[in-house]
Write a protein that holds these residues in place. Structure first.
Motif, PDB file in Angstrom:
ATOM      1  N   TYR A  66       0.809  -1.227   0.000  1.00 28.49           N
ATOM      2  CA  TYR A  66       0.000   0.000   0.000  1.00 28.49           C
ATOM      3  C   TYR A  66       0.838   1.272   0.000  1.00 28.49           C
ATOM      4  O   TYR A  66       0.324   2.357  -0.240  1.00 28.49           O
ATOM      5  N   TRP A  73      -6.234   1.146  -0.290  1.00 22.72           N
ATOM      6  CA  TRP A  73      -5.780  -0.196   0.103  1.00 22.72           C
ATOM      7  C   TRP A  73      -6.379  -0.595   1.446  1.00 22.72           C
ATOM      8  O   TRP A  73      -6.664   0.248   2.293  1.00 22.72           O
ATOM      9  N   GLN A  74      -6.464  -1.899   1.651  1.00 24.09           N
ATOM     10  CA  GLN A  74      -6.743  -2.421   2.985  1.00 24.09           C
ATOM     11  C   GLN A  74      -5.651  -3.425   3.333  1.00 24.09           C
ATOM     12  O   GLN A  74      -5.207  -4.174   2.464  1.00 24.09           O
ATOM     13  N   GLU A  75      -5.253  -3.413   4.585  1.00 25.03           N
ATOM     14  CA  GLU A  75      -4.234  -4.343   5.053  1.00 25.03           C
ATOM     15  C   GLU A  75      -4.933  -5.464   5.828  1.00 25.03           C
ATOM     16  O   GLU A  75      -5.623  -5.204   6.808  1.00 25.03           O
ATOM     17  N   ALA A  83     -11.059 -12.927   2.322  1.00 30.16           N
ATOM     18  CA  ALA A  83     -12.291 -12.616   3.068  1.00 30.16           C
ATOM     19  C   ALA A  83     -12.556 -11.107   3.023  1.00 30.16           C
ATOM     20  O   ALA A  83     -13.692 -10.674   2.805  1.00 30.16           O
ATOM     21  N   LEU A  84     -11.518 -10.296   3.201  1.00 30.10           N
ATOM     22  CA  LEU A  84     -11.695  -8.843   3.079  1.00 30.10           C
ATOM     23  C   LEU A  84     -12.207  -8.494   1.689  1.00 30.10           C
ATOM     24  O   LEU A  84     -13.149  -7.717   1.530  1.00 30.10           O
ATOM     25  N   GLY A  87     -15.801  -9.185   1.320  1.00 30.73           N
ATOM     26  CA  GLY A  87     -16.611  -8.148   1.973  1.00 30.73           C
ATOM     27  C   GLY A  87     -16.663  -6.873   1.149  1.00 30.73           C
ATOM     28  O   GLY A  87     -17.717  -6.245   1.019  1.00 30.73           O
ATOM     29  N   ILE A  88     -15.529  -6.497   0.574  1.00 31.92           N
ATOM     30  CA  ILE A  88     -15.489  -5.261  -0.230  1.00 31.92           C
ATOM     31  C   ILE A  88     -16.338  -5.418  -1.486  1.00 31.92           C
ATOM     32  O   ILE A  88     -17.203  -4.600  -1.781  1.00 31.92           O
ATOM     33  N   THR A  91     -20.245  -5.762  -1.077  1.00 25.27           N
ATOM     34  CA  THR A  91     -20.981  -4.551  -0.703  1.00 25.27           C
ATOM     35  C   THR A  91     -20.686  -3.388  -1.650  1.00 25.27           C
ATOM     36  O   THR A  91     -21.327  -2.352  -1.563  1.00 25.27           O
ATOM     37  N   GLU A 113      -9.684 -19.478   3.312  1.00 23.25           N
ATOM     38  CA  GLU A 113     -10.252 -18.246   2.753  1.00 23.25           C
ATOM     39  C   GLU A 113     -10.118 -18.215   1.228  1.00 23.25           C
ATOM     40  O   GLU A 113     -11.053 -17.845   0.531  1.00 23.25           O
TER      41      GLU A 113
ATOM     42  N   VAL B  60     -13.778 -16.994  11.184  1.00 25.52           N
ATOM     43  CA  VAL B  60     -12.555 -16.282  10.809  1.00 25.52           C
ATOM     44  C   VAL B  60     -12.841 -15.477   9.538  1.00 25.52           C
ATOM     45  O   VAL B  60     -12.490 -14.301   9.422  1.00 25.52           O
ATOM     46  N   ALA B  61     -13.507 -16.119   8.589  1.00 25.29           N
ATOM     47  CA  ALA B  61     -13.825 -15.436   7.336  1.00 25.29           C
ATOM     48  C   ALA B  61     -14.879 -14.357   7.566  1.00 25.29           C
ATOM     49  O   ALA B  61     -14.744 -13.242   7.059  1.00 25.29           O
ATOM     50  N   ASN B  64     -13.591 -11.151   8.912  1.00 24.74           N
ATOM     51  CA  ASN B  64     -12.718 -10.468   7.956  1.00 24.74           C
ATOM     52  C   ASN B  64     -13.495  -9.911   6.763  1.00 24.74           C
ATOM     53  O   ASN B  64     -13.082  -8.923   6.149  1.00 24.74           O
ATOM     54  N   MET B  65     -14.628 -10.525   6.438  1.00 27.30           N
ATOM     55  CA  MET B  65     -15.526  -9.934   5.433  1.00 27.30           C
ATOM     56  C   MET B  65     -16.086  -8.629   5.999  1.00 27.30           C
ATOM     57  O   MET B  65     -16.198  -7.624   5.289  1.00 27.30           O
ATOM     58  N   TYR B  67     -14.555  -6.738   8.126  1.00 23.43           N
ATOM     59  CA  TYR B  67     -13.445  -5.776   8.028  1.00 23.43           C
ATOM     60  C   TYR B  67     -13.443  -5.126   6.645  1.00 23.43           C
ATOM     61  O   TYR B  67     -13.428  -3.898   6.506  1.00 23.43           O
ATOM     62  N   GLY B  68     -13.453  -5.972   5.602  1.00 23.56           N
ATOM     63  CA  GLY B  68     -13.349  -5.462   4.231  1.00 23.56           C
ATOM     64  C   GLY B  68     -14.468  -4.492   3.898  1.00 23.56           C
ATOM     65  O   GLY B  68     -14.228  -3.398   3.370  1.00 23.56           O
ATOM     66  N   ALA B  69     -15.690  -4.873   4.226  1.00 24.74           N
ATOM     67  CA  ALA B  69     -16.836  -4.023   3.900  1.00 24.74           C
ATOM     68  C   ALA B  69     -16.845  -2.769   4.781  1.00 24.74           C
ATOM     69  O   ALA B  69     -17.089  -1.664   4.297  1.00 24.74           O
ATOM     70  N   ALA B  71     -14.410  -1.204   6.053  1.00 18.80           N
ATOM     71  CA  ALA B  71     -13.355  -0.267   5.663  1.00 18.80           C
ATOM     72  C   ALA B  71     -13.726   0.538   4.423  1.00 18.80           C
ATOM     73  O   ALA B  71     -13.047   1.502   4.084  1.00 18.80           O
ATOM     74  N   THR B  72     -14.815   0.163   3.740  1.00 21.31           N
ATOM     75  CA  THR B  72     -15.278   0.988   2.621  1.00 21.31           C
ATOM     76  C   THR B  72     -16.366   1.962   3.083  1.00 21.31           C
ATOM     77  O   THR B  72     -16.995   2.625   2.255  1.00 21.31           O
ATOM     78  N   GLU B  90      -8.927 -12.561  16.440  1.00 27.54           N
ATOM     79  CA  GLU B  90      -7.871 -11.932  15.630  1.00 27.54           C
ATOM     80  C   GLU B  90      -8.448 -10.786  14.792  1.00 27.54           C
ATOM     81  O   GLU B  90      -7.931  -9.661  14.806  1.00 27.54           O
ATOM     82  N   TYR B  94      -7.842  -6.617  14.766  1.00 32.56           N
ATOM     83  CA  TYR B  94      -7.441  -5.856  13.568  1.00 32.56           C
ATOM     84  C   TYR B  94      -8.428  -4.728  13.273  1.00 32.56           C
ATOM     85  O   TYR B  94      -8.029  -3.633  12.861  1.00 32.56           O
ATOM     86  N   ILE B 216      -5.930   4.237   3.412  1.00 29.37           N
ATOM     87  CA  ILE B 216      -5.386   2.917   3.715  1.00 29.37           C
ATOM     88  C   ILE B 216      -5.973   2.457   5.051  1.00 29.37           C
ATOM     89  O   ILE B 216      -5.841   3.153   6.061  1.00 29.37           O
ATOM     90  N   ALA B 217      -6.644   1.320   5.028  1.00 29.49           N
ATOM     91  CA  ALA B 217      -7.159   0.744   6.268  1.00 29.49           C
ATOM     92  C   ALA B 217      -6.113  -0.229   6.788  1.00 29.49           C
ATOM     93  O   ALA B 217      -5.874  -1.268   6.173  1.00 29.49           O
ATOM     94  N   THR B 218      -5.480   0.117   7.876  1.00 27.83           N
ATOM     95  CA  THR B 218      -4.422  -0.751   8.391  1.00 27.83           C
ATOM     96  C   THR B 218      -4.260  -0.568   9.890  1.00 27.83           C
ATOM     97  O   THR B 218      -4.580   0.483  10.437  1.00 27.83           O
ATOM     98  N   LEU B 220      -1.166  -1.566  10.995  1.00 25.57           N
ATOM     99  CA  LEU B 220       0.294  -1.721  11.043  1.00 25.57           C
ATOM    100  C   LEU B 220       0.989  -0.369  11.155  1.00 25.57           C
ATOM    101  O   LEU B 220       0.625   0.577  10.459  1.00 25.57           O
TER     102      LEU B 220
END
Ligand SMILES: Cc1ncc(C[n+]2csc(CCOP(=O)(O)OP(=O)(O)O)c2C)c(N)n1
Lengths: 264, 364
Positions: A66, A73-75, A83-84, A87-88, A91, A113, B60-61, B64-65, B67-69, B71-72, B90, B94, B216-218, B220
């Protein structure tokens, strides 16, 4: 002719892709990650999709992807990028989503995954860097490490009895009805780089066209952890990795049509 | 206000999600909360509001799904029960580290391990102290009725977006499975892409626009000084929650000499116990924390100055008692704080609670 007469915009034959940021890459000289990053940056520019593209970075050497490509980006946590991305893209069906993952990330901790995302036919692209080793943590065995290959956790070579067999995950992925385009590439020569660029472009287009999950494995070098020079690493890859991980397309199409889906 | 209905707690979570303009639900089946996803799938909200519902391959999935959605800039949630929440730990860490809003429902069952499918409150520590790695907190809402299962979905999202922090609805098998009258909420529209850009453009990773830097979604940060600064910012957020968003209910506390402290289904049992104790001439009241994090420390500290003692009633081995003891101690008080509870999926009876009060606090 003076140098100043040569250094002019109209004489430019090569430049840094506009989608690459000015950040200095942290990759070791000889590593394949930087080349693949550059290709992705060029493709995003060529396709004009910066505003629509969302990348998902893995845990591994490319955790900082990124920092280098100028898109959102997503980390992800180690292995969870698919999986992220699910989700992205679920949606945000109008967006173009890709994951960028190493072999430990994709083929070990994140096997569930990646398999299920590909089996559902999620509409995103996967860029899979297979360097046969865990780069970031200092060169331990990866699921893709070859038999006999020396790593930090197989100091006498990978032994099938003790460590199991190298995993051809890309061949498994190609079996899944949700995948569209599945290919194996490399970036060790200019010709290979050109082929790889075509493949990644096609993978992005497949995701844009909602054909299912597209998947590009890039057989890569990790000369630092392989303890070789960059030139030796390219040679070692050709001689040892290509026979087991042969470059070329494995599947080219669309996810299965449910109407024609064979249940046997 | 929406319709008045007789519904199961778990079904209400699903209905409330659709009505509050939720963009997506990602989950994996587990008793005693599978009705959440079953109800959503039967309702087909994708036809009605465009809400996405997806059965993931694991918790777990699913987290994290989320998380992904999330973060948008989307309003997304998951639900599970205790073993599934452990698997999500976990991902939750995050999400907290990347400062993303979402709602996580835990309809608790007894543990440890596979435990039992009966109701429990044994995930209190896991929920309020963190659960995953690192210094973070969830906003934890504890519903005590089917009505609150409805109300807390919307409230959970509001708080999650206010703080860009995950909210947890910490229910239990009893609240999830029981049927009660519920006043459903009105429908709120889902946010449009333009509204998301306008409100969350500073962080949502929904495609880099020409008028902004890339997002950036992080979680870290390799620079320790910056990572410490991030941690300090998180701590300030938790302090702000403590200052602005503590919720609790008091029942017959005004003249009380002894206070029962209980949340969720235990507080329902304690309401009855208060009535029985009062009939017997004991001046007992009930404090029900609604937010378990931020914890109602201050009111407990104030009460500690005038009452003779507290007893927590919990369906675990005594977890919230530690927060009550801290609240009493921090107020400079030394009144006794006792615990009574049942474990393994057993719900205490009101008379057991009164008996424990007499033995542990009032008689002693
Ligand atoms: C849950 C978890 N386990 C382990 C690690 C440590 N870890 C970081 S990167 C990595 C392996 C990376 O190897 P690979 O995916 O092949 O990518 P490369 O670094 O070679 O590009 C591991 C094991 C981690 N960050 N998180």
């Amino acid at each position: 002719m003076d140098v100043k007469d040569i250094i002019k915009p109209e004489n430019l034959v090569y430049e840094k892709p506009g989608m690459l940021t000015a950040n200095t890459m942290h990759y070791c000289p000889g590593c394949s990650h930087g080349v693949v990053h550059k290709l992705i940056a060029e493709i995003i520019e060529d396709l004009g999709i910066q505003e629509k593209t969302i990348g998902v970075a893995p845990v591994g050497c490319s955790v900082f992807a990124y920092n280098y490509i100028d898109i959102d980006w997503q980390e992800a946590a180690h292995g969870r990028a698919p999986a992220l991305a699910t989700g992205i893209s679920r949606t945000n069906p109008d967006k173009i989503v890709f994951t960028y993952q190493g072999d430990g990330d994709l083929a070990s901790i994140g096997t569930a995954e990646i398999m299920h995302a590909c089996n559902r036919g999620e509409n995103f692209a996967v860029i899979f860097i297979n360097n046969g080793i865990y780069g970031m943590t200092g060169g331990q065995m990866a699921p893709t490490t070859l038999l006999g290959q020396v790593t930090a956790t197989t100091p006498y070579g990978r032994d099938a009895e003790r460590n199991g067999y190298p995993l051809k995950i890309t061949e498994l992925i190609a079996q899944l009805p949700g995948t569209s385009y599945v290919t194996r590439q490399s970036v060790h020569t200019p010709a290979a780089i050109r082929r790889c660029k075509k493949a990644i472009t096609k993978a992005f287009e497949a995701a844009m066209d909602k054909k299912g999950t597209s998947f590009v494995e890039v057989v890569s070098t990790c000369n630092m952890n392989w303890k070789m020079t960059p030139v030796q690493a390219n040679q070692w890859m050709e001689e040892n990795m290509f026979p087991f991980y042969p470059p070329g397309d494995i599947k080219d199409g669309s996810k299965a049509d449910p109407a024609s889906f064979k249940q046997n | 206000m929406g319709e008045l209905k007789l519904m199961k707690g778990n079904e209400v979570i699903a209905e409330a999600a659709i009505r509050c303009g939720c963009d997506g639900y990602f989950g994996y089946p587990i008793t005693p909360q599978s009705e959440v996803m079953e109800t959503l799938m039967a309702r087909e909200p994708w036809n009605e509001t465009g809400m996405v519902v997806l059965q993931a391959e694991s918790e777990v999935a699913s987290i994290n799904m989320v998380y992904g959605a999330a973060a948008t800039g989307k309003k997304v949630m998951t639900s599970s029960s205790s073993p599934g929440i452990s698997l999500m730990a976990e991902g939750i860490s995050y999400i907290a580290g990347a400062e993303l809003p979402c709602v996580i429902v835990n309809v608790q069952r007894g543990g440890p391990g596979l435990g039992t499918i009966q109701p429990s409150q044994a995930d209190y520590f896991q929920s309020v102290k963190g659960g995953g790695h690192g210094d973070y907190h969830l906003i934890v809402l504890a519903p005590a009725s089917v009505q609150e299962m409805n109300d807390f979905v919307d409230l959970g999202f509001q708080l999650a977006f206010k703080y860009r922090n995950p909210s947890m609805i910490l229910a239990d098998g009893a609240i999830g499975q029981m049927m009660e009258k519920v006043q459903l909420s009105d429908f709120k529209p889902r946010m449009t892409a333009e509204e998301i850009d306008a409100k969350y453009g500073s962080w949502a990773t929904n495609g880099k626009k020409p008028n902004r830097e890339r997002n950036i979604a992080t979680s870290l940060e390799m620079d320790s000084a910056k990572m410490e600064a991030n941690n300090k910012r998180f701590q300030e957020k938790y302090a702000k929650m403590q200052a602005e968003d503590v919720l609790y209910e008091t029942i017959r506390c005004d003249d009380a000499e002894y206070i029962l402290v209980a949340f969720g289904v235990s507080s329902r049992i304690c309401q009855k116990a208060v009535d029985i104790a009062r009939e017997k001439g004991m001046k007992v009241g009930l404090l029900r924390p609604i937010t378990l994090f931020p914890f109602p420390k201050q009111i407990i500290g104030e009460m500690a100055k005038r009452v003779k003692g507290f007893m927590t009633v919990e369906m675990n081995a005594g977890q919230m008692i530690e927060d009550v003891q801290l609240s009493v101690g921090c107020a400079g008080c030394a009144v006794p704080v006792k615990y009574f509870g049942r474990m393994g999926g057993i719900i205490p009876t009101p008379s057991e609670v009164v008996q424990a009060l007499e033995q542990k606090l009032i008689g002693g």
